[in-house]
Every structure is written in structure tokens, then in C-alpha cells.
Design an enzyme around this catalytic site. Structure first.
Site, mmCIF file in Angstrom:
data_model
loop_
_atom_site.group_PDB
_atom_site.id
_atom_site.type_symbol
_atom_site.label_atom_id
_atom_site.label_comp_id
_atom_site.label_asym_id
_atom_site.label_seq_id
_atom_site.Cartn_x
_atom_site.Cartn_y
_atom_site.Cartn_z
ATOM 1 N N PHE A 14 1.040 -1.214 -0.042
ATOM 2 C CA PHE A 14 -0.137 -0.098 0.084
ATOM 3 C C PHE A 14 0.994 1.173 -0.062
ATOM 4 O O PHE A 14 1.726 1.567 0.941
ATOM 5 C CB PHE A 14 -0.802 0.088 1.277
ATOM 6 C CG PHE A 14 -1.678 1.187 1.212
ATOM 7 C CD1 PHE A 14 -3.015 1.332 0.410
ATOM 8 C CD2 PHE A 14 -1.559 2.481 1.827
ATOM 9 C CE1 PHE A 14 -3.979 2.279 0.301
ATOM 10 C CE2 PHE A 14 -2.576 3.602 1.673
ATOM 11 C CZ PHE A 14 -3.447 3.370 0.964
ATOM 12 N N ASP A 65 9.638 2.801 1.573
ATOM 13 C CA ASP A 65 8.283 3.389 1.993
ATOM 14 C C ASP A 65 8.060 3.504 3.540
ATOM 15 O O ASP A 65 7.736 2.657 4.141
ATOM 16 C CB ASP A 65 7.073 3.072 1.253
ATOM 17 C CG ASP A 65 5.955 3.847 1.404
ATOM 18 O OD1 ASP A 65 5.869 4.331 2.654
ATOM 19 O OD2 ASP A 65 5.053 3.561 0.701
ATOM 20 N N LYS A 67 3.036 11.169 6.761
ATOM 21 C CA LYS A 67 2.262 11.457 8.032
ATOM 22 C C LYS A 67 2.567 12.003 9.401
ATOM 23 O O LYS A 67 2.371 13.062 9.429
ATOM 24 C CB LYS A 67 2.020 9.558 8.201
ATOM 25 C CG LYS A 67 1.246 8.906 7.115
ATOM 26 C CD LYS A 67 0.450 7.874 7.707
ATOM 27 C CE LYS A 67 -0.079 7.063 6.514
ATOM 28 N NZ LYS A 67 -1.329 7.781 6.031
#
Length: 404
Positions: free
Chosen positions: A145, A230, A259
Site C-alpha cells: 500500500f 516507504d 504522515k
């Protein structure tokens, strides 16, 4: 779950009426928050065990971050990258130092960081490695994801994210996650990068086999391929280290961050790499109006400084062991699988007992907020400011939910 006389049902209906259905939120309407706690429109408090998918690693409204945002709001919020502002260099330098890299390219969202990484890897492949024009390939993993842009969903194996959004972007080879032999076999002369999550968060906090990440690092070095990590969810203290890659002593060629970098206040993402990689970009080849804006940089500078102390990494590691002990005690008592790294956990509920969605609804009724994924799996990712007592409370409420 909520009395009809309260405000929550009406607010939920309004949200469903006026919002496209891209998410399926729990029927909780939050109006304020502090630290690890949320309060809904009816005054009910909830322990936050999701932390905005790790965007709130430092808790809600951390005073140091709020102070930085307030101070910057009174001075300057946006210039665009047509000009340089007085927060920009400090942010880029301090984040580069935290990452051990030469350069930083600020963006806004995690998906933008991933898209940037893909573009940089391709350009590096053509200009540095010498891949033939239009032939660059990137190896990715099943269950990944990395976001939901058109390019990113082109190599997703989640049909909910991918189906009916074609035609799809070519240039990606998908291999099983954690299978080093399959990854090695997929690399050829046109491979410019391997793009991986060191821990697959959306898949259910899936930790790869020991030795996998060092193996990826080694094969990328041997085959002249960039290793792109990531760390948008896994990085910045979440796993008990600054980066999840740190647990196995692995340093990728490129970090993708987001984030928690915005402190739960503004969207901030970044790509960090050395000059021989990020240096392939020239003016006009990539950009963002809001990327690296003054408000974002002011907040992110304080995030980097919080991490530079090591306090939050230590809290995550130590409290994560308490969380692990509590959750592993529920194996065979409603849980059939537990994966924990720092303050990040994936829990597999016996599907004969209930779905992950149902478990999260029952937890919410008991004042604990978590999120399901992939059927009977739920994720826990509380803010790193959570206390031992609050961890025990979350485990106790989960125990009651599983007991029925």
C-alpha cells in the site's frame, strides 16, 4: 451504539449524505482531542489506538508542535517554491541529518512522496544507470500500500483500490513480499529500483522474515538498483526506532516519509536521498505549490527535533513490549495471530468469532478506537505519548470484546 437523543447519529447521517464514499468510518464524530484521547460531539471520550494511521505519532495537539504552528501562522504561511522562505533550509538540513542523507525534497502527502520517488528512480535509471529510454522497471511487493493515485494503484494487488481505474501505468513487476529469491529473479538490466514497505501496514502490520531487508539491500547494491523504503507509516518512531529499516541495520538509497512528519497538524511529506540520486532533478522537472511551505516546515522542524532526542523511539520500544505481552496473552482466546513492532500491532481475530469491523465497533462502544483491515484483522497504532496504564486499558477492553 449511540442514543438517538444524542448528536452523533445526525452528524453521521450528514457526513454520509454529503461525502463521496471513499472511506467507511466508524460512527463516531470527534470534536476535540488531547494527547492520546479524543472527545466526540456528545462529550464521550475515546482512547485513540489508530493515531491517524501514524500521522499522530506525537499525540493530538502536542504543545511544542502547536506552538510552532501558532507562531508561524502569525508570520507567513505560503510563498510557493517560486521564492525561498526562512524555514525552508532549516527543515531540509535537519531532516537530511536525521536520515543521514545529502538532500531532501519536501512534498505534501505520502502518495506524492511515492510518486516523486518513482519519477526520481526512473530518471536516475536513464541518466545514471543507462537504461534504454522508456524501459525502466521497478520491482514492488504483493500486498503493498503506497497510496491511491492512478500510477500507484497500477501496481496494487488490492482489487478494491485497483479495479475499474485502468488503463494502468506500466513499468512495475510485482513479487511476493518477503521472498528474496523471487525479488532477485525479477531484477533485470532495466530494473531501476526496488520499492518496499519495510513493514506492510495496511496489509495488517506484516513484518518480513529476518534477513529479508538486508538481503534486499545486498542485491540492490550488487545489481546497481536503488532500494526505496516507504517509511511513510513505519518511520519516525512508530516501530521503536527512527526508521523500521534500522531494526536490521539497513540503509536504503531513498526514504519516503510522510504522515507523522506533519505532526498531525498539516500534511507534510518528503523524499530523502543522496545527491547522486536526488541530484538528477533539475528546475522545472518536478514541483508542488504547497510542498515545503512555511507552515509545514515550521511544524516539521519541531517534529524532527522531537525525534532527534530519541525519547519517542525509546517510548515506542519500551511500551511496545508491554503491548506485545498483553496481546500475546490473548492468543487462543479470540486472537489467532499477533504481530508487534514497537507501538504498532496487527491482530488476527478468529473469523468464526467476528469480523475486524465488528471488533472495532465493539471496541468503540467501550471507548477505544482502532481500525480493521482485510476481513478479520485489526491494527493498533496508538500515539507514542500513550501511557502504560492506557495500554493496559486498551488490552483489557479488547479482552472483553473477544470474550463476547
Amino acid at each position: 451504539m449511540v442514543d438517538d437523543k444524542l448528536r452523533t447519529p445526525g452528524a453521521v447521517r450528514d457526513a454520509e449524505r454529503w461525502t463521496a464514499h471513499n472511506y467507511h468510518p466508524l460512527p463516531v464524530v470527534i470534536s476535540s482531542a488531547e494527547g492520546a484521547w479524543l472527545t466526540d460531539v456528545d462529550g464521550r471520550r475515546y482512547l485513540d489506538c489508530l493515531a491517524g494511521y501514524s500521522a499522530l505519532n506525537f499525540g493530538h495537539r502536542h504543545p511544542q508542535l502547536i506552538a510552532a504552528a501558532h507562531a508561524q501562522l502569525d508570520r507567513l504561511t505560503l510563498t510557493s517554491r517560486a521564492f525561498i522562505h526562512d524555514q525552508f533550509a532549516d527543515f531540509c538540513r535537519e531532516l537530511a541529518e536525521l536520515c543521514g542523507k545529502d538532500l531532501v525534497l519536501p512534498m505534501n502527502t505520502g502518495a506524492e512522496a511515492v510518486e516523486t520517488g518513482i519519477k526520481v528512480a526512473r530518471k536516475w535509471g536513464y541518466q545514471v544507470k543507462g537504461v534504454a529510454a522508456g524501459q525502466a522497471n521497478i520491482v514492488v511487493a504483493e500486498g503493498n500500500f503506497h497510496g491511491r493515485t492512478t500510477t500507484i494503484v497500477s501496481f496494487s494487488t488490492d482489487e478494491d483500490a485497483r479495479a475499474d481505474f485502468g488503463p494502468y501505468t506500466p513499468g512495475f513487476t510485482v513479487v511476493p513480499y518477503g521472498d528474496l529469491d523471487a525479488l532477485t529473479a525479477a531484477i533485470n538490466e532495466n530494473t531501476v529500483a526496488v520499492l518496499l514497505e519495510p513493514i506492510q501496514g495496511e496489509q495488517g502490520v506484516v513484518v518480513p522474515p529476518e534477513g529479508y531487508l538486508p538481503g534486499v539491500r545486498q542485491v540492490c547494491t550488487e545489481r546497481n538498483v536503488l532500494f526505496i523504503a516507504d517509511e511513510i507509516q513505519s518511520g519516525l518512531g512508530r516501530t521503536g526506532a527512527t526508521f523500521a529499516c534500522d531494526h536490521e541495520g539497513v540503509v536504503p538509497d531513498m526514504y519516503l516519509l510522510g504522515k507523522a512528519l506533519g505532526g498531525g497538524i498539516v500534511p507534510v511529506s518528503a523524499v530523502a536521498a543522496n545527491a547522486d540520486v536526488l541530484g538528477v532533478l533539475k528546475p522545472g522537472q518536478h514541483g508542488s505549490t504547497f510542498g515545503g511551505n512555511p507552515l509545514a516546515c515550521a511544524v516539521a522542524i519541531e517534529v524532527v527535533r522531537l525525534l532527534a532526542t530519541g525519547e519517542f523511539q525509546r517510548r515506542s520500544a519500551e511500551l511496545g513490549e508491554r503491548l506485545r505481552a498483553g496481546l500475546e496473552g490473548l492468543l487462543g482466546k479470540g486472537l489467532v495471530g499477533v504481530r508487534v513492532r514497537g507501538l504498532w500491532a496487527g491482530l488476527d481475530i478468529d473469523p468464526a468469532l467476528m469480523s475486524g469491523r465488528e471488533a472495532c465497533e465493539r471496541l468503540a462502544a467501550r471507548g477505544v478506537l482502532a481500525k480493521d483491515t482485510h476481513g478479520s484483522t485489526i491494527r493498533l497504532a496508538p500515539p507514542l505519548v500513550i501511557t502504560e496504564e492506557e495500554i493496559d486499558l486498551a488490552v483489557a477492553q479488547l479482552t472483553e470484546v473477544l470474550a463476547g
